[in-house]
Design a protein around this motif. Structure first.
Motif, PDB file in Angstrom:
ATOM      1  N   GLY A   1     -39.579 -30.418  22.168  1.00  0.00           N
ATOM      2  CA  GLY A   1     -38.141 -30.387  21.938  1.00  0.00           C
ATOM      3  C   GLY A   1     -37.689 -31.298  20.803  1.00  0.00           C
ATOM      4  O   GLY A   1     -36.484 -31.466  20.580  1.00  0.00           O
ATOM      5  N   LEU A   2     -38.657 -31.862  20.062  1.00  0.00           N
ATOM      6  CA  LEU A   2     -38.345 -32.852  19.024  1.00  0.00           C
ATOM      7  C   LEU A   2     -38.842 -32.398  17.654  1.00  0.00           C
ATOM      8  O   LEU A   2     -39.719 -31.541  17.563  1.00  0.00           O
ATOM      9  CB  LEU A   2     -38.990 -34.194  19.375  1.00  0.00           C
ATOM     10  CG  LEU A   2     -38.426 -34.922  20.594  1.00  0.00           C
ATOM     11  CD1 LEU A   2     -39.347 -36.063  21.000  1.00  0.00           C
ATOM     12  CD2 LEU A   2     -37.014 -35.430  20.314  1.00  0.00           C
ATOM     13  N   PRO A   3     -38.296 -32.988  16.592  1.00  0.00           N
ATOM     14  CA  PRO A   3     -38.834 -32.728  15.252  1.00  0.00           C
ATOM     15  C   PRO A   3     -40.229 -33.329  15.109  1.00  0.00           C
ATOM     16  O   PRO A   3     -40.642 -34.169  15.921  1.00  0.00           O
ATOM     17  CB  PRO A   3     -37.845 -33.432  14.314  1.00  0.00           C
ATOM     18  CG  PRO A   3     -36.682 -33.819  15.152  1.00  0.00           C
ATOM     19  CD  PRO A   3     -37.168 -33.928  16.555  1.00  0.00           C
ATOM     20  N   PHE A   4     -40.910 -32.902  14.050  1.00  0.00           N
ATOM     21  CA  PHE A   4     -42.192 -33.509  13.704  1.00  0.00           C
ATOM     22  C   PHE A   4     -42.066 -34.140  12.331  1.00  0.00           C
ATOM     23  O   PHE A   4     -41.477 -33.552  11.418  1.00  0.00           O
ATOM     24  CB  PHE A   4     -43.323 -32.481  13.699  1.00  0.00           C
ATOM     25  CG  PHE A   4     -44.685 -33.112  13.594  1.00  0.00           C
ATOM     26  CD1 PHE A   4     -45.308 -33.601  14.722  1.00  0.00           C
ATOM     27  CD2 PHE A   4     -45.309 -33.266  12.363  1.00  0.00           C
ATOM     28  CE1 PHE A   4     -46.550 -34.220  14.638  1.00  0.00           C
ATOM     29  CE2 PHE A   4     -46.547 -33.882  12.265  1.00  0.00           C
ATOM     30  CZ  PHE A   4     -47.169 -34.364  13.403  1.00  0.00           C
ATOM     31  N   VAL A   5     -42.629 -35.331  12.169  1.00  0.00           N
ATOM     32  CA  VAL A   5     -42.601 -36.046  10.892  1.00  0.00           C
ATOM     33  C   VAL A   5     -44.010 -36.046  10.312  1.00  0.00           C
ATOM     34  O   VAL A   5     -44.935 -36.599  10.909  1.00  0.00           O
ATOM     35  CB  VAL A   5     -42.086 -37.489  11.058  1.00  0.00           C
ATOM     36  CG1 VAL A   5     -42.144 -38.235   9.737  1.00  0.00           C
ATOM     37  CG2 VAL A   5     -40.662 -37.481  11.614  1.00  0.00           C
TER      38      VAL A   5
END
Length: 263
Positions: A169-173
């Motif tokens: 559910g989160l962005p990836f860096v």
């Protein structure tokens, strides 16, 4: 004042962070290499800051991130992908483009936590045809992944950015400006944040530079920058990055857990 030595990647997705720097050579000395080379240069002290794969942060307790600046995605990224000729549950071996340790770590985390498979991993040059000829699947990153044509190789492209966001559910860096404690001060931090803002406002010019005389390539580059990439390190990006690093440490893919620290 001597220029600050910067190590950066030459991929399209990094250009919004380096676009403005290239226009001020009196302040920034930027050299372009593969992500793995950028990481080595930073570790060896040959550059002051490196736009390095995010997993490299765990390589040194002295490393810090430049706050608010980074390359990420929330959902499909298009340029970090697994190309497979078998259903994902039947993959026995994966050829790995080792240009970036972050993407290699990401596929291993996804195989363990999301796909529930334990394939053999084989280092390989970024040659899609050879990868899927000799192995069940191949991991490609950067421009080769962006430009790879699944149909011509009779494979399925699985977007790792989308898989990560579906799982967490989160962005990836993928990468961020990284350096050792004390290597830069607040003035440089502000300039790098401003350079990112200028790059994000220059997508059309960056895409035109990338595409050259190929109008189709220019259009694809613009869509990629606008629709797939996210620039910056907000609270969600920081949470996603910390989760990725924790997963890596827990699976033995990095030395130990460590909380994020910034200049």
């Amino acid at each position: 004042m001597a220029p600050i030595r910067m190590g950066a990647v030459g991929y399209l997705n990094a250009r919004p962070l380096t676009w403005a720097l290239d226009r001020a050579p009196e302040r920034w000395q930027v050299r372009y290499d593969l992500p793995s080379v950028c990481a080595r240069l930073l570790y060896d002290g040959e550059v002051d800051l490196g736009l390095v794969p995010s997993i490299e942060y765990l390589r040194s307790d002295q490393y810090r991130f430049v706050p608010g600046v980074g390359i990420g995605s929330r959902g499909p990224v298009a340029s970090v992908a697994l190309f497979t000729r078998r259903p994902i549950g039947e993959i026995r071996h994966i050829a790995l483009d080792t240009s970036s340790r972050t993407s290699v770590t990401l596929i291993k985390i996804l195989c363990h936590h999301r796909f529930r498979i334990q394939p053999e991993y084989v280092p390989h040059g970024p040659d899609l045809a050879a990868m899927v000829r000799d192995y069940d699947a191949g991991l490609l990153i950067g421009d080769p992944a962006l430009e790879g044509d699944p149909a011509s190789h009779a494979v399925t492209k699985i977007d790792l950015g989308a898989e990560w966001t579906t799982m967490t559910g989160l962005p990836f860096v993928y990468a961020a400006w990284t350096g050792r404690t004390g290597s830069i001060g607040s003035e440089v931090v502000g300039l790098l944040q401003a350079a990112q803002e200028e790059g994000v406002a220059s997508y059309e010019a960056i895409a035109a530079e990338y595409g050259g005389d190929d109008a189709g390539a220019t259009r694809r580059a613009l869509v990629y920058l606008r629709d797939n990439m996210r620039y910056g390190l907000g609270p969600d990006e920081v949470a996603g990055l910390q989760m990725f690093l924790d997963y890596a440490a827990d699976l033995g893919l990095a030395p130990k857990r460590r909380q994020l620290e910034f200049f």
